[in-house]
Design a protein around this motif. Structure first.
Motif, PDB file in Angstrom:
ATOM      1  N   TYR A 156      -5.097   3.489   2.985  1.00 11.65           N
ATOM      2  CA  TYR A 156      -4.383   2.501   3.657  1.00 11.65           C
ATOM      3  C   TYR A 156      -3.698   3.115   4.884  1.00 11.65           C
ATOM      4  O   TYR A 156      -3.273   2.163   5.446  1.00 11.65           O
ATOM      5  CB  TYR A 156      -3.425   1.726   2.842  1.00 11.65           C
ATOM      6  CG  TYR A 156      -4.063   1.065   1.284  1.00 11.65           C
ATOM      7  CD1 TYR A 156      -4.988   0.169   1.785  1.00 11.65           C
ATOM      8  CD2 TYR A 156      -3.875   1.549   0.100  1.00 11.65           C
ATOM      9  CE1 TYR A 156      -5.520  -0.493   0.559  1.00 11.65           C
ATOM     10  CE2 TYR A 156      -4.544   1.184  -0.893  1.00 11.65           C
ATOM     11  CZ  TYR A 156      -5.406   0.008  -0.989  1.00 11.65           C
ATOM     12  OH  TYR A 156      -5.826  -0.477  -1.835  1.00 11.65           O
ATOM     13  N   VAL A 172      -1.971  -5.918   0.654  1.00 12.27           N
ATOM     14  CA  VAL A 172      -3.521  -5.629   0.574  1.00 12.27           C
ATOM     15  C   VAL A 172      -4.110  -6.257  -0.725  1.00 12.27           C
ATOM     16  O   VAL A 172      -3.074  -6.536  -1.232  1.00 12.27           O
ATOM     17  CB  VAL A 172      -4.013  -4.080   0.635  1.00 12.27           C
ATOM     18  CG1 VAL A 172      -3.670  -3.518   2.187  1.00 12.27           C
ATOM     19  CG2 VAL A 172      -3.275  -3.326  -0.457  1.00 12.27           C
ATOM     20  N   GLU A 178      -8.169   6.179  -3.795  1.00 12.54           N
ATOM     21  CA  GLU A 178      -6.926   5.932  -3.566  1.00 12.54           C
ATOM     22  C   GLU A 178      -5.925   7.089  -3.117  1.00 12.54           C
ATOM     23  O   GLU A 178      -5.172   7.204  -2.337  1.00 12.54           O
ATOM     24  CB  GLU A 178      -6.180   4.910  -4.513  1.00 12.54           C
ATOM     25  CG  GLU A 178      -6.615   3.731  -4.818  1.00 12.54           C
ATOM     26  CD  GLU A 178      -5.767   2.520  -4.339  1.00 12.54           C
ATOM     27  OE1 GLU A 178      -4.519   2.797  -4.819  1.00 12.54           O
ATOM     28  OE2 GLU A 178      -6.388   1.514  -3.908  1.00 12.54           O
ATOM     29  N   GLN A 228       1.265  -0.417   7.924  1.00 10.32           N
ATOM     30  CA  GLN A 228       1.401  -1.780   7.391  1.00 10.32           C
ATOM     31  C   GLN A 228       2.475  -2.217   7.945  1.00 10.32           C
ATOM     32  O   GLN A 228       2.839  -3.467   7.678  1.00 10.32           O
ATOM     33  CB  GLN A 228       2.160  -1.289   5.789  1.00 10.32           C
ATOM     34  CG  GLN A 228       1.645  -0.096   5.094  1.00 10.32           C
ATOM     35  CD  GLN A 228       0.120  -0.219   5.020  1.00 10.32           C
ATOM     36  OE1 GLN A 228      -0.372  -1.046   4.696  1.00 10.32           O
ATOM     37  NE2 GLN A 228      -0.496   0.985   4.985  1.00 10.32           N
ATOM     38  N   ALA A 272       0.767  -1.260   0.177  1.00 12.66           N
ATOM     39  CA  ALA A 272      -0.077   0.134   0.065  1.00 12.66           C
ATOM     40  C   ALA A 272       0.951   1.271  -0.011  1.00 12.66           C
ATOM     41  O   ALA A 272       0.415   2.466  -0.356  1.00 12.66           O
ATOM     42  CB  ALA A 272      -0.939  -0.024   1.032  1.00 12.66           C
TER      43      ALA A 272
END
Ligand code: LAC
Ligand code: ZN
Length: 446
Positions: A151, A208, A242, A157, A124
């Motif tokens: 994200y 993801v 996004e 992450q 991401a």
């Protein structure tokens, strides 16, 4: 140097002026200093041994990955050992069940994405420096990027790290457990610590789902206010956004001139917004409906196929490179409450010019996150008057002096604008506890 050669082999200790040069300056050209040497360990045990030798000798260490940082935190100031992590570039198999991967500190962001893509997944975190920037550096700086609004940044992450602390203790949290509530999250503490506590040698990263149905639109607006209103509406209405990226006419024109690109739209607009949506099914119709329903939209260019999407993204991605063609810029990545973005964008060039009459201000950034990149050209690298007016203005409006690049050398004298005396004192206590001899990136952040 002899001690380091015994650890990593003479080939991996660089000492000649020519070999050191690329490690001694950041890529904007604003921050530079002499290194006593560059040491390139090949595994975590060697990293630990290098840190032990430096502690023994009382020599400071600057960890460096891809050297794409923007706040001077990864280059030496004078006499430090530069610890390059680039040889730690192995990447594990993608765990399809957990949807995770373990990557060495020296693996590039592009290589993580390539590994994810081979398994039908996606990493991401993405940004313009993807081909050079490394996992270790992105973890150490908690790098943001283009898809934070969907994200989160690097910390979101990060399941865990392997690291060596300044005092030699090791952390190994690479098992990838999603839930593990067993006390202080040391991996997340190292994330964003800018090399001041220890050295990250590997990271366990979340992947993801990969969405290949993607649409990018580049839209002209008459004002930043109109662009902010549009972004607010899209965030409410569209599920699969996004990125929402802001650009201004002079920045886009600079990119076009530097890279010989045609103007993105038939008409020149003062403000441009790039919006990207991605999903399992084609998001084009939903995006088109949302854009058509938006007040203030001028021209629109739409891209669905990969080549054309990349072409539209270039107007945004290439800002950083285009601005560098004007000489070393001052780069300030401020965070602002969304409701103050337009006022800030309107006023900040005037404040900059009042501090430095010859300065040119370029504004762009992540509208979806309330993060503007204020880039100022034409000011000497060590003239901090423009930094001062911009950072104070951001804080005056309820913002932060750094949204994603960190503090480094560049902003440390303004840290107190964003963090309280107690907070800074607590950070100093952490620093003393994990790096008691103070060898880890001294002068950065604190
Ligand atoms: C970007 C980097 C500079 O957003 O943060 O392009
Ligand atoms: Zn950015």
């Amino acid at each position: 140097v002899r001690a380091l050669e015994d650890i990593v082999g003479p080939r991996h200790v660089l000492t000649s002026a020519e070999d050191l040069a690329p490690y001694e300056v950041d890529w904007t050209g604003r921050f530079r200093g002499r290194a006593s040497c560059v040491v390139r360990p090949g595994n975590t045990d060697e990293v630990a041994a290098v840190l032990a030798a430096c502690r023994e000798a009382g020599v400071a260490v600057v960890a460096q990955g891809g050297n794409t940082g923007l706040v001077g935190g990864g280059v030496p100031r004078g006499g430090e050992v530069v610890l390059s992590l680039r040889r730690l570039d192995s990447i594990g198999d993608v765990d399809l069940i957990a949807r995770q991967v373990t990557a060495g500190a020296g693996v590039t962001i592009a290589a993580v994405e390539a590994a994810a893509a081979r398994s039908g997944l996606h990493y991401a975190v993405d940004f313009g420096a993807r081909d050079s920037a490394t996992v270790g550096g992105s973890v150490a700086t908690n790098a943001g990027g283009l898809h934070v609004m969907r994200y989160g940044g690097t910390r979101e992450q990060l399941l865990g790290v392997e690291a060596v602390l300044g005092d030699g203790r090791r952390i190994t949290r690479l098992d990838g457990l999603v839930k593990d509530n067993t006390g202080y999250h040391l991996s997340h503490l190292l994330c964003g610590s800018e090399g001041t506590l220890g050295v990250v040698t590997a990271a366990r990263l979340r992947l993801v789902p990969r969405y290949d149905e993607r649409t990018v639109a580049l839209i002209g607006f008459a004002s930043v206010v109109a662009a902010v209103d549009a972004a607010t509406a899209w965030r409410r209405e569209l599920e699969y956004l996004e990125a929402i990226e802001l650009m201004l006419a002079d920045g886009v024109e600079l990119v076009c001139a530097a890279f010989d690109l045609a103007a993105p739209l038939a008409t020149r607009w003062p403000v441009y917004v790039l919006v990207e949506a991605a999903a399992a099914t084609d998001p084009s119709a939903a995006l088109a409906r949302a854009v058509e329903a938006t007040v203030g939209v001028g021209d629109v260019a739409v891209a669905v196929d990969a080549g054309r999407r990349t072409s539209l993204w270039r107007y945004r991605d290439d800002h950083t490179l285009a601005i560098n063609t004007l000489g070393p810029p001052h780069k300030l990545d401020v965070s602002l409450p969304l409701r103050h973005i337009a006022a800030f964008a309107e006023e900040v060039p005037h404040r900059v010019v009042s501090a430095a009459p010859v300065a040119r201000t370029f504004l762009f950034g992540h509208l979806g996150d309330g993060n503007l990149h204020v880039n100022i050209s034409g000011v000497a690298p060590d003239d901090e008057s423009v930094d001062d007016v911009v950072l104070r203005f951001a804080v005056e409006l309820g913002g932060s002096i750094s949204a994603e690049h960190g503090i480094g050398i560049a902003k440390r004298q303004w840290l107190h604008l964003s963090r309280s005396p107690d907070e800074i004192d607590a950070m100093r206590s952490i620093k003393r506890a994990l790096d008691p001899t103070g060898i880890m990136n001294p002068g950065v952040l604190l």
